[in-house]
Design a protein around this motif. Structure first.
Motif, PDB file in Angstrom:
ATOM      1  N   SER A 100      69.409   8.668  18.252  1.00 41.25           N
ATOM      2  CA  SER A 100      69.069   7.853  19.362  1.00 41.25           C
ATOM      3  C   SER A 100      70.021   8.249  20.434  1.00 41.25           C
ATOM      4  O   SER A 100      70.849   9.519  20.280  1.00 41.25           O
ATOM      5  N   LEU A 101      70.026   7.863  21.814  1.00 39.76           N
ATOM      6  CA  LEU A 101      70.270   8.297  22.867  1.00 39.76           C
ATOM      7  C   LEU A 101      71.523   7.291  23.319  1.00 39.76           C
ATOM      8  O   LEU A 101      70.955   6.166  23.652  1.00 39.76           O
ATOM      9  N   THR A 102      72.695   7.522  23.619  1.00 41.32           N
ATOM     10  CA  THR A 102      73.611   6.346  23.982  1.00 41.32           C
ATOM     11  C   THR A 102      74.021   6.679  25.487  1.00 41.32           C
ATOM     12  O   THR A 102      73.599   7.675  25.923  1.00 41.32           O
ATOM     13  N   ASN A 103      74.515   5.609  26.122  1.00 42.30           N
ATOM     14  CA  ASN A 103      74.933   5.587  27.379  1.00 42.30           C
ATOM     15  C   ASN A 103      75.631   6.732  27.994  1.00 42.30           C
ATOM     16  O   ASN A 103      75.591   7.384  29.187  1.00 42.30           O
ATOM     17  N   VAL A 104      76.595   7.135  27.055  1.00 43.33           N
ATOM     18  CA  VAL A 104      77.438   8.531  27.526  1.00 43.33           C
ATOM     19  C   VAL A 104      77.019   9.714  27.535  1.00 43.33           C
ATOM     20  O   VAL A 104      77.314  10.640  27.893  1.00 43.33           O
ATOM     21  N   MET A 105      75.390   9.702  27.010  1.00 46.71           N
ATOM     22  CA  MET A 105      74.609  11.080  27.063  1.00 46.71           C
ATOM     23  C   MET A 105      73.588  11.033  28.139  1.00 46.71           C
ATOM     24  O   MET A 105      73.245  12.127  28.309  1.00 46.71           O
ATOM     25  N   ASN A 106      73.422   9.858  29.071  1.00 46.23           N
ATOM     26  CA  ASN A 106      72.438   9.786  29.975  1.00 46.23           C
ATOM     27  C   ASN A 106      72.355  10.835  30.881  1.00 46.23           C
ATOM     28  O   ASN A 106      71.562  11.588  31.043  1.00 46.23           O
ATOM     29  N   ASP A 107      73.660  11.004  31.691  1.00 48.55           N
ATOM     30  CA  ASP A 107      73.553  11.664  32.778  1.00 48.55           C
ATOM     31  C   ASP A 107      73.418  13.245  32.501  1.00 48.55           C
ATOM     32  O   ASP A 107      72.880  14.115  33.275  1.00 48.55           O
ATOM     33  N   MET A 108      73.984  13.522  31.365  1.00 50.29           N
ATOM     34  CA  MET A 108      73.801  14.962  30.782  1.00 50.29           C
ATOM     35  C   MET A 108      72.426  15.122  30.505  1.00 50.29           C
ATOM     36  O   MET A 108      71.792  16.494  30.964  1.00 50.29           O
ATOM     37  N   VAL A 109      71.653  14.228  29.949  1.00 48.06           N
ATOM     38  CA  VAL A 109      70.256  14.588  29.873  1.00 48.06           C
ATOM     39  C   VAL A 109      69.528  14.933  30.888  1.00 48.06           C
ATOM     40  O   VAL A 109      68.497  15.693  31.141  1.00 48.06           O
ATOM     41  N   VAL A 110      69.766  13.822  32.101  1.00 41.66           N
ATOM     42  CA  VAL A 110      69.073  13.924  33.091  1.00 41.66           C
ATOM     43  C   VAL A 110      69.226  15.352  34.035  1.00 41.66           C
ATOM     44  O   VAL A 110      68.392  16.108  34.398  1.00 41.66           O
ATOM     45  N   LYS A 111      70.470  15.736  33.717  1.00 39.19           N
ATOM     46  CA  LYS A 111      70.855  17.154  34.452  1.00 39.19           C
ATOM     47  C   LYS A 111      70.092  18.181  33.647  1.00 39.19           C
ATOM     48  O   LYS A 111      69.495  19.138  34.278  1.00 39.19           O
TER      49      LYS A 111
END
Length: 512
Positions: A100-111
């Motif tokens: 799963s993807l948690t909030n702490v990962m979000n910006d890095m995935v967008v990048k």
């Protein structure tokens, strides 16, 4: 292509990926083929490296599928460290396949999406900046959302072929024997990561705690591990359970919890040896507390409790009210630390937990489960994936999997602020209505018409307010009015699989 929950699925996308439409929540007996993976033979005495860049460059190539687990939750330091290294190395066109993807990962995935590093994602869910970006068309290809049990099925059958798994652990020896029970960043069960460790072509552990060999008990074994990267800090233990185990004081949540307990204790399933899953969050923890008192008053003991485990659930184990805890994930430090000391808290992998295509999953033995919902409609279909604005802001998790229980209860407020929870048709169908038995709100309950036996039983409970689900929907509508219709483009941004791999719904791109 239409399916059995009357969703029109775009033929081009469905056909291109070879999907069959969802037919039924009932999984028929059958024979399926399993897959295997590559194994790189190693006879070395030490697999430890201090260089993330060296190991990433050695293992990850353009077009590969890489995976991570989410047991660290919001305290994860591994994901962003590895993904930034991959971006810096200029690697492109990856499929990201975390549990799963948690909030702490979000910006890095967008990048990573913007850099062309990630062009495909399969996950249990997503929220925040990532959910917003994907909903507005940022990703090259549709996300595939799978439940925890379906992810296990997909890995075992080869629908997800993991080239490299990067797995953060709070301890490991020099050859890769590791568990989630010891170290500074303890998170307990490695249930979701165990699938990756078993089936990935390459397995890379990251840890801040190298311990003497051989490290036992070993959840992940040296026979599965290719490399170990020693890092300064693998995660923040204070954020592993962030928000998951709050005790609610909200009168609405407490009323819902008390009513859920009424439904359970007056059902035919509340008897010595019953099994249950309650989950985390304020209302769910309140249900656990109410249920504890009812079990004590009626001298009833549960055979096992299942799912994501919290300290209140461990308290039931220690009191002797629950005989066994079957633990695929821990939501707080208390539950994680308990695993080290209790032989009755069994770590299980995601396949044992909920794979519908194995020789018997734990969810098949559940008597009672309490689940939440963003929306539920008058056909009892449930949405836990998209908001009223059509934006992705949730996760399937084990929702579809646990809904196979003998008594499946949805606990949800009638409205949230100015947003109706009970609606004529949900925005996105994640769990089909045929799986749901009872909806519990703060104003009363609704029983699925297919459960006339249960309705007859609950009608005898003094003071229990029972409505049709249409009546609850109308009450919600009178409070909040009619929402403005969501405007979509024709482009598909996400596919919602049912737990057997069939297609239950699709999410379209939201217009700017």
């Amino acid at each position: 292509m239409n399916n059995n929950v009357k969703r029109n699925l775009s033929d081009d996308v469905a056909a291109k990926l070879g999907y069959q439409p969802f037919k039924s929540a009932v999984i028929p007996d059958s024979v399926v083929e399993r897959t295997t993976h590559q194994v790189s033979i190693s006879t070395g005495d030490d697999k430890v490296s201090a260089s993330v860049k060296e190991i990433v460059a050695k293992t990850v190539k353009d077009g590969m599928t890489i995976s991570f687990h989410h047991h660290f939750r919001e305290g994860d330091f591994v994901f962003n460290l590895v993904m930034q290294t991959i971006i810096d190395l200029g690697i492109k066109d990856l499929t990201l396949a975390p549990s799963s993807l948690t909030n702490v990962m979000n910006d890095m995935v967008v990048k990573a999406i913007k850099a062309g590093t990630v062009t495909n994602i399969t996950s249990s869910g997503m929220r925040g900046s990532l959910g917003d970006a994907v909903s507005h068309g940022a990703l090259a290809n549709p996300v595939i959302f799978r439940s925890h049990g379906n992810r296990a099925r997909a890995i075992e059958q080869g629908d997800i072929k993991i080239d490299v798994a990067f797995l953060g652990v709070p301890n490991s020896d020099r050859l890769g024997n590791a568990n989630g029970m010891d170290g500074d960043a303890v998170f307990g069960s490695l249930g979701y990561a165990l699938m990756d460790a078993q089936y990935a072509n390459k397995v890379v552990l990251l840890t801040d705690n190298i311990v003497p060999y051989p490290n036992t008990p070993a959840s992940i074994k040296q026979t599965q591990v290719d490399y170990i990267i020693q890092v300064d800090k693998v995660g923040d233990p204070e954020k592993i359970g962030s928000g998951a185990t709050r005790f609610t004081k909200d009168p609405k949540e407490l009323k819902i919890a008390a009513t859920v307990n009424q439904v359970i204790t007056n059902s035919p399933y509340f008897k010595d040896g019953f099994s249950f899953q309650t989950g985390s969050g304020g209302a769910a923890l309140a249900v656990t507390r109410y249920l504890r008192e009812s079990m004590k008053q009626n001298d009833i003991r549960a055979s096992f409790a299942l799912g994501g485990i919290t300290k209140p659930m461990i308290d039931l184990l220690e009191e002797g009210l629950v005989a066994k805890i079957m633990d695929v994930q821990d939501f707080d430090k208390g539950a994680a630390e308990s695993m080290h000391n209790s032989k009755n808290q069994q770590e299980i992998d995601a396949s044992w937990y909920a794979d519908p295509y194995n020789k018997g999953a734990m969810v098949d033995q559940l008597d009672v489960v309490i689940l939440s919902a963003l929306e539920i409609d008058t056909k009892f279909n449930v949405n836990v994936m998209t908001g009223l604005d059509g934006v992705i802001r949730g996760a399937i998790g084990g929702h579809q999997d646990a809904a196979t229980a003998k008594l499946t209860i949805i606990s949800a407020p009638l409205v949230r602020g100015r947003i109706a929870t009970v609606v004529p048709d949900v925005t996105t169908i994640v769990t089909p209505g045929e799986s749901i038995d009872v909806l519990v709100t703060e104003v009363g309950i609704a029983v699925n018409p297919k459960r006339q036996d249960l309705l007859a039983t609950l009608q005898k409970v003094p003071g229990l307010p029972i409505f049709t689900i249409e009546e609850l929907q109308q009450r919600a509508s009178k409070i909040v009015g009619q929402p403005k219709p969501i405007e979509y483009t024709d482009r598909t941004v996400a596919l919602i699989e049912y737990r057997d791999g069939t297609l239950i719904d699709m999410v379209k791109q939201v217009k700017d």
